[in-house]
Scaffold this motif. Structure first.
Motif, mmCIF file in Angstrom:
data_model
loop_
_atom_site.group_PDB
_atom_site.id
_atom_site.type_symbol
_atom_site.label_atom_id
_atom_site.label_comp_id
_atom_site.label_asym_id
_atom_site.label_seq_id
_atom_site.Cartn_x
_atom_site.Cartn_y
_atom_site.Cartn_z
ATOM 1 N N ALA A 23 0.819 -1.107 0.173
ATOM 2 C CA ALA A 23 -0.127 0.009 0.063
ATOM 3 C C ALA A 23 0.818 1.333 -0.061
ATOM 4 O O ALA A 23 0.625 2.121 -0.699
ATOM 5 C CB ALA A 23 -0.971 -0.093 1.377
ATOM 6 N N ALA A 24 2.057 1.174 0.625
ATOM 7 C CA ALA A 24 2.780 2.531 0.821
ATOM 8 C C ALA A 24 3.437 2.548 -0.556
ATOM 9 O O ALA A 24 3.600 3.793 -0.963
ATOM 10 C CB ALA A 24 3.827 2.285 1.911
ATOM 11 N N ARG A 25 3.889 1.510 -1.193
ATOM 12 C CA ARG A 25 4.705 1.707 -2.425
ATOM 13 C C ARG A 25 3.690 2.337 -3.393
ATOM 14 O O ARG A 25 3.783 2.947 -4.355
ATOM 15 C CB ARG A 25 5.238 0.240 -3.130
ATOM 16 C CG ARG A 25 6.267 -0.056 -2.281
ATOM 17 C CD ARG A 25 7.238 -1.386 -2.943
ATOM 18 N NE ARG A 25 6.396 -2.609 -3.039
ATOM 19 C CZ ARG A 25 6.361 -3.435 -2.001
ATOM 20 N NH1 ARG A 25 7.147 -3.345 -1.095
ATOM 21 N NH2 ARG A 25 5.595 -4.653 -2.067
ATOM 22 N N ALA A 26 2.239 1.591 -3.412
ATOM 23 C CA ALA A 26 1.423 2.284 -4.472
ATOM 24 C C ALA A 26 1.026 3.680 -3.951
ATOM 25 O O ALA A 26 0.914 4.610 -5.017
ATOM 26 C CB ALA A 26 -0.069 1.384 -4.238
ATOM 27 N N PHE A 27 1.062 4.084 -2.915
ATOM 28 C CA PHE A 27 0.848 5.523 -2.364
ATOM 29 C C PHE A 27 1.947 6.423 -2.887
ATOM 30 O O PHE A 27 1.967 7.273 -3.741
ATOM 31 C CB PHE A 27 0.880 5.640 -1.074
ATOM 32 C CG PHE A 27 0.747 7.108 -0.387
ATOM 33 C CD1 PHE A 27 -0.773 7.776 -0.441
ATOM 34 C CD2 PHE A 27 1.758 7.504 0.442
ATOM 35 C CE1 PHE A 27 -0.563 8.982 -0.052
ATOM 36 C CE2 PHE A 27 1.477 9.005 0.605
ATOM 37 C CZ PHE A 27 0.378 9.635 0.753
ATOM 38 N N LEU A 28 3.300 6.033 -2.725
ATOM 39 C CA LEU A 28 4.409 6.928 -3.409
ATOM 40 C C LEU A 28 4.519 6.987 -4.817
ATOM 41 O O LEU A 28 4.820 7.754 -5.469
ATOM 42 C CB LEU A 28 5.574 6.235 -2.582
ATOM 43 C CG LEU A 28 5.816 6.489 -0.990
ATOM 44 C CD1 LEU A 28 6.770 5.822 -0.437
ATOM 45 C CD2 LEU A 28 6.000 7.884 -0.785
ATOM 46 N N ALA A 29 3.818 5.662 -5.321
ATOM 47 C CA ALA A 29 3.975 5.558 -6.943
ATOM 48 C C ALA A 29 3.140 6.546 -7.591
ATOM 49 O O ALA A 29 3.504 7.266 -8.298
ATOM 50 C CB ALA A 29 3.540 4.431 -7.307
ATOM 51 N N VAL A 30 1.994 6.841 -6.883
ATOM 52 C CA VAL A 30 1.262 8.043 -7.405
ATOM 53 C C VAL A 30 1.928 9.406 -7.378
ATOM 54 O O VAL A 30 1.998 10.250 -8.338
ATOM 55 C CB VAL A 30 0.091 8.245 -6.728
ATOM 56 C CG1 VAL A 30 -0.801 9.521 -7.040
ATOM 57 C CG2 VAL A 30 -0.948 7.131 -6.888
ATOM 58 N N PHE A 31 2.654 9.707 -6.049
ATOM 59 C CA PHE A 31 3.525 10.889 -6.106
ATOM 60 C C PHE A 31 4.768 10.806 -6.836
ATOM 61 O O PHE A 31 5.117 11.892 -7.381
ATOM 62 C CB PHE A 31 3.842 11.243 -4.698
ATOM 63 C CG PHE A 31 2.653 11.523 -3.901
ATOM 64 C CD1 PHE A 31 2.441 13.021 -3.871
ATOM 65 C CD2 PHE A 31 1.765 10.889 -3.028
ATOM 66 C CE1 PHE A 31 1.513 13.443 -3.064
ATOM 67 C CE2 PHE A 31 0.786 11.275 -2.248
ATOM 68 C CZ PHE A 31 0.407 12.710 -2.328
ATOM 69 N N ASP A 32 5.148 9.704 -7.306
ATOM 70 C CA ASP A 32 6.325 9.678 -8.377
ATOM 71 C C ASP A 32 5.944 10.025 -9.379
ATOM 72 O O ASP A 32 7.024 10.426 -10.334
ATOM 73 C CB ASP A 32 6.846 8.148 -8.100
ATOM 74 C CG ASP A 32 7.815 7.977 -6.814
ATOM 75 O OD1 ASP A 32 7.852 8.651 -6.314
ATOM 76 O OD2 ASP A 32 7.715 6.683 -6.721
ATOM 77 N N GLU A 33 4.851 9.919 -9.869
ATOM 78 C CA GLU A 33 4.464 10.408 -11.409
ATOM 79 C C GLU A 33 4.152 12.201 -11.459
ATOM 80 O O GLU A 33 3.850 12.487 -12.655
ATOM 81 C CB GLU A 33 3.058 9.636 -11.761
ATOM 82 C CG GLU A 33 3.063 8.358 -11.666
ATOM 83 C CD GLU A 33 1.878 7.547 -12.039
ATOM 84 O OE1 GLU A 33 0.766 8.114 -12.082
ATOM 85 O OE2 GLU A 33 1.811 6.174 -12.126
ATOM 86 N N VAL A 34 4.246 12.601 -10.313
ATOM 87 C CA VAL A 34 3.969 14.087 -10.184
ATOM 88 C C VAL A 34 5.027 14.884 -9.756
ATOM 89 O O VAL A 34 5.659 14.687 -9.041
ATOM 90 C CB VAL A 34 2.572 14.445 -9.197
ATOM 91 C CG1 VAL A 34 2.367 15.825 -9.269
ATOM 92 C CG2 VAL A 34 1.594 13.482 -9.500
ATOM 93 N N THR A 35 5.081 15.965 -10.651
ATOM 94 C CA THR A 35 6.131 17.028 -10.092
ATOM 95 C C THR A 35 5.442 18.114 -9.573
ATOM 96 O O THR A 35 4.414 18.274 -9.866
ATOM 97 C CB THR A 35 7.078 17.301 -11.558
ATOM 98 O OG1 THR A 35 6.013 18.132 -12.375
ATOM 99 C CG2 THR A 35 7.660 16.243 -12.204
ATOM 100 N N LEU A 36 6.219 19.222 -9.105
ATOM 101 C CA LEU A 36 5.667 20.582 -8.606
ATOM 102 C C LEU A 36 5.122 21.123 -9.560
ATOM 103 O O LEU A 36 4.126 21.953 -9.553
ATOM 104 C CB LEU A 36 6.836 21.141 -7.973
ATOM 105 C CG LEU A 36 6.500 22.620 -7.232
ATOM 106 C CD1 LEU A 36 5.683 21.929 -5.885
ATOM 107 C CD2 LEU A 36 7.661 23.303 -6.658
ATOM 108 N N ALA A 37 5.558 21.244 -10.868
ATOM 109 C CA ALA A 37 5.026 22.042 -11.969
ATOM 110 C C ALA A 37 3.507 21.566 -12.232
ATOM 111 O O ALA A 37 2.703 22.217 -12.596
ATOM 112 C CB ALA A 37 5.781 21.732 -13.242
#
Length: 174
Positions: free
Chosen positions: A143-157
Motif C-alpha cells: 500500500a505504501a509503495r502504491a501511495f508513493l507511486a502516485v506521487f512519483d508520477e507528479v512534479t511540482l510543476a
C-alpha cells in the motif's frame, strides 16, 4: 437544516446506514502525512509561484498562518536537499532551487516523512505476538509503495496553480 447538518438520529434508519457507510468510506480514503511534509509542499508551492522573488520565513508563516520556528526547520531541510536556496541576512529569504519540473513529489515525501509504517510492527521497536505468522505488514508495504507511486508520477510543476490564483490570496512579497 440541511441533510448533512441534520442529527443522524433524525434520519430514517436506511438513510442513516447509507450515510454512515459513506462517511466510513471517506475515512478509509484519507491518508495523513506529517505537518512537516504538508508545510514542505506548501513552501515549495509558494516558492514556485514566486520564482523571481525571495520569500522570508516570516512572510511564508504569515501567509499560511503557521509557526515560524517549525517553518524554519522545513526550509532548512528543503535547502539541504537543494529544493530551495536560502540567503541569510537582513535581505535574506529563500527561493526555489530547481525548476518545478525537476521536483518530484515522491522524492519530497521520502525526504520529509520519517517512515511509512502503518502498523506498530513496522515501526522501529514495535512488536506484536502474531508477527511471525501475520501477513498484514506485507500488505501495508504494498500500500505504501502504491501511495508513493502516485506521487512519483507528479512534479511540482504539475500541481502549480496560475500565479494569479496565489496573488488573489494575498501572496507575500508584492
Amino acid at each position: 437544516m440541511s441533510f448533512l447538518s441534520a442529527p443522524i438520529r433524525l434520519i430514517a434508519p436506511r438513510c442513516r446506514w447509507a450515510l454512515s457507510t459513506r462517511l466510513q468510506a471517506q475515512k478509509v480514503e484519507q491518508m495523513r502525512l506529517t505537518k512537516f511534509t504538508d508545510y514542505a509542499l506548501r513552501v515549495l508551492l509558494l516558492a514556485a509561484n514566486r520564482q523571481e522573488d525571495r520569500i522570508t520565513i516570516e512572510d511564508a508563516a504569515n501567509f499560511y498562518d503557521i509557526s515560524q520556528s517549525h517553518l524554519k526547520k522545513v526550509v532548512m531541510e528543503l535547502s539541504r536537499a537543494g529544493y530551495l536556496i536560502g540567503t541569510k541576512g537582513r535581505t535574506g529569504g529563500f527561493r526555489l532551487g530547481k525548476d518545478p519540473k525537476e521536483i518530484n513529489l515522491g522524492d519530497v515525501l521520502r525526504l520529509t516523512e520519517t517512515d511509512f509504517g502503518l502498523f506498530e510492527c513496522q515501526v522501529g521497536g514495535g512488536s506484536c505476538i502474531i508477527l511471525p505468522c501475520c501477513k498484514l505488514p506485507l500488505v501495508a508495504k504494498r500500500a505504501a509503495r502504491a501511495f508513493l507511486a502516485v506521487f512519483d508520477e507528479v512534479t511540482l510543476a504539475d500541481v502549480l496553480s496560475e500565479p494569479t490564483a496565489f496573488a488573489q490570496l494575498g501572496l507575500p512579497g508584492k
